[in-house]
Design a protein around this motif. Structure first.
Motif, PDB file in Angstrom:
ATOM      1  N   GLN A 189       0.823  -1.211   0.000  1.00  0.00           N
ATOM      2  CA  GLN A 189       0.000   0.000   0.000  1.00  0.00           C
ATOM      3  C   GLN A 189       0.853   1.255   0.000  1.00  0.00           C
ATOM      4  O   GLN A 189       1.977   1.274   0.491  1.00  0.00           O
ATOM      5  N   ASN A 190       0.301   2.332  -0.575  1.00  0.00           N
ATOM      6  CA  ASN A 190       0.898   3.653  -0.455  1.00  0.00           C
ATOM      7  C   ASN A 190       0.036   4.497   0.480  1.00  0.00           C
ATOM      8  O   ASN A 190      -1.002   4.045   0.952  1.00  0.00           O
ATOM      9  N   GLY A 191       0.492   5.708   0.779  1.00  0.00           N
ATOM     10  CA  GLY A 191      -0.253   6.528   1.736  1.00  0.00           C
ATOM     11  C   GLY A 191      -0.422   5.819   3.064  1.00  0.00           C
ATOM     12  O   GLY A 191      -1.453   5.955   3.728  1.00  0.00           O
ATOM     13  N   VAL A 267      -2.785   7.216  -3.868  1.00  0.00           N
ATOM     14  CA  VAL A 267      -1.873   8.256  -4.331  1.00  0.00           C
ATOM     15  C   VAL A 267      -1.922   8.421  -5.849  1.00  0.00           C
ATOM     16  O   VAL A 267      -2.039   9.526  -6.373  1.00  0.00           O
ATOM     17  N   SER A 268      -1.818   7.304  -6.587  1.00  0.00           N
ATOM     18  CA  SER A 268      -1.724   7.307  -8.056  1.00  0.00           C
ATOM     19  C   SER A 268      -0.427   7.997  -8.499  1.00  0.00           C
ATOM     20  O   SER A 268       0.482   8.189  -7.698  1.00  0.00           O
ATOM     21  N   GLY A 269      -0.329   8.340  -9.788  1.00  0.00           N
ATOM     22  CA  GLY A 269       0.891   8.945 -10.278  1.00  0.00           C
ATOM     23  C   GLY A 269       1.994   7.926 -10.536  1.00  0.00           C
ATOM     24  O   GLY A 269       1.802   6.712 -10.369  1.00  0.00           O
ATOM     25  N   LYS A 294      -2.510  13.121  -9.759  1.00  0.00           N
ATOM     26  CA  LYS A 294      -1.988  12.693 -11.056  1.00  0.00           C
ATOM     27  C   LYS A 294      -2.699  11.420 -11.482  1.00  0.00           C
ATOM     28  O   LYS A 294      -3.159  10.641 -10.635  1.00  0.00           O
ATOM     29  N   PRO A 295      -2.815  11.170 -12.774  1.00  0.00           N
ATOM     30  CA  PRO A 295      -3.513   9.965 -13.241  1.00  0.00           C
ATOM     31  C   PRO A 295      -2.730   8.696 -12.925  1.00  0.00           C
ATOM     32  O   PRO A 295      -1.510   8.736 -12.695  1.00  0.00           O
ATOM     33  N   LEU A 296      -3.440   7.599 -12.915  1.00  0.00           N
ATOM     34  CA  LEU A 296      -2.816   6.289 -12.730  1.00  0.00           C
ATOM     35  C   LEU A 296      -2.587   5.686 -14.109  1.00  0.00           C
ATOM     36  O   LEU A 296      -3.530   5.375 -14.831  1.00  0.00           O
TER      37      LEU A 296
END
Length: 382
Positions: A189-191, A267-269, A294-296
């Motif tokens: 996971q991020n964030g 988060v995406s990007g 930002k887009p994924l």
């Protein structure tokens, strides 16, 4: 350079009768004692939100209850609603002669009066909202008994109860809905330091599921890493580690018996794109936010050769698709997990002598949140 914590360490009287609906405020010529955070149009929350007093509520009509909010969080999605960029929209309310919107989607309320034809609710019960975008930034509201979810007695602290409707259920459902995870399985996971991320770490650890967690680099990084490790995180890295070629080698060694099949993304990007390289075959990527704005972007090869499946998750939709009984069951499950309270600060406006003074303190706090204040802010108006 890879960075992680090496040690894992194992809350005057009315002159006329006023007809009300279950979703409206009452007004009269009585001295105003209750307050709500309102706005008339979308915009910058620190500019359009203000505090306004209104009269005490009359007794609730049949099938309804009067509730008093004890604490109501200010969530990022609440800010987006005020800005007008969130898909869920509030309903306009009539507050002391104005048609306005009331902020807030989540909060802990206490039943203070019960109308006739209401079963299962009593004065003193703690409840959360079963109606989205109801307007929880208020002292008191009258609401249909069908639109509240009773919380288990003694199951939550005030802070946990006030924040139980969005982030913990998001974490719980994402961990259970997409992949049948077993003990010693892995989640990426991020964030990870977000409220959802911290809940993911704790819930996974309770089940013996291991987590690889990514956070942004910051001056107090070591303290954050060890704090997440105390919650149950297996490994914690910054996004900078994604450019270190040795990371993938380490992850492959750790997960050799159970390749990673679930990535939770808020988060995406580009960093999220890089994280997908750590996934095994037949994995699921679940996106519930886009904090980078930002887009994924994902390479087609992930779908062809690794059979990656992508999903979006929105807790609001889960509530729309599940019964009241299922929601109450979820609340009981979360109560039994005894999750740690999120780091928080309480903005208590109950003692402010005027609406203007309360509004100034509120707007000062909103400016601080916009600048990146990291703690959860919970609002108390009475």
């Amino acid at each position: 350079m890879l960075r992680q914590c090496a040690t894992r360490l194992s809350r005057p009287s009315p002159l006329r009768a006023i007809a009300i609906r279950a979703d409206c405020f009452a007004t009269s010529s009585a001295r105003r004692t209750d307050r709500a955070v309102i706005y008339a149009e979308n915009g910058n929350p620190a500019e359009v939100l203000r505090v306004k007093s209104y009269d005490p509520l009359p007794p609730p009509p049949p099938g309804s209850v009067n509730i008093r909010f004890r604490l109501s969080p200010i969530n990022p999605s609440d800010i987006n609603v005020v800005q007008g960029v969130y898909p869920a929209k509030p309903t306009q309310q009539h507050v002391s002669g104005e048609d306005v919107f009331i902020g807030g989607n989540e909060g802990l309320a206490e039943v203070v009066d019960v109308g006739s034809n209401v079963d299962g609710l009593h004065k003193g019960d703690w409840v959360t909202l079963g109606k989205a975008q109801f307007g929880t930034w208020a002292s008191t509201r009258v609401i249909s008994a069908e639109d509240v979810i009773k919380l288990p007695a003694g199951g939550f602290s005030e802070v946990n109860a006030a924040t139980i409707n969005v982030n913990p259920p998001t974490a719980y459902n994402m961990l259970h809905q997409f992949v049948d995870l077993k003990e010693d399985d892995w989640v990426l996971q991020n964030g990870a330091n977000s409220a959802v991320g911290q809940a993911v770490i704790q819930i996974a650890a309770r089940k013996g599921i291991k987590t690889i967690n990514f956070v942004r680099s910051r001056p107090d990084l070591d303290n954050l890493i060890c704090s997440l490790t105390q919650l149950g995180a297996t490994h914690v890295f910054t996004y900078d580690a994604l450019s270190d070629k040795s990371l993938a080698k380490h992850v492959k060694q750790w997960t050799s018996k159970s390749p990673i099949r679930l990535l939770l993304n808020c988060v995406s990007g580009p960093d999220t794109t890089a994280m997908t390289r750590l996934l095994g075959d037949n994995a699921h990527l679940v996106s519930y936010g886009a904090m980078s704005k930002k887009p994924l972007s994902l390479p087609t090869s992930l779908f062809i050769f690794k059979n990656l499946t992508t999903h979006g998750y929105w807790q609001h939709r889960w509530y729309q698709e599940h019964s009241r009984q299922e929601r109450e069951k979820l609340m009981r499950t979360l109560a039994n997990l005894k999750l740690k309270e999120p780091e928080h600060e309480i903005l208590d406006l109950s003692g402010e002598p005027s609406d203007e003074a309360a509004t100034k303190r509120l707007r000062d706090t909103l400016t601080k949140i916009e600048a990146g204040f990291s703690k959860k802010v919970l609002l108390r108006l009475q």
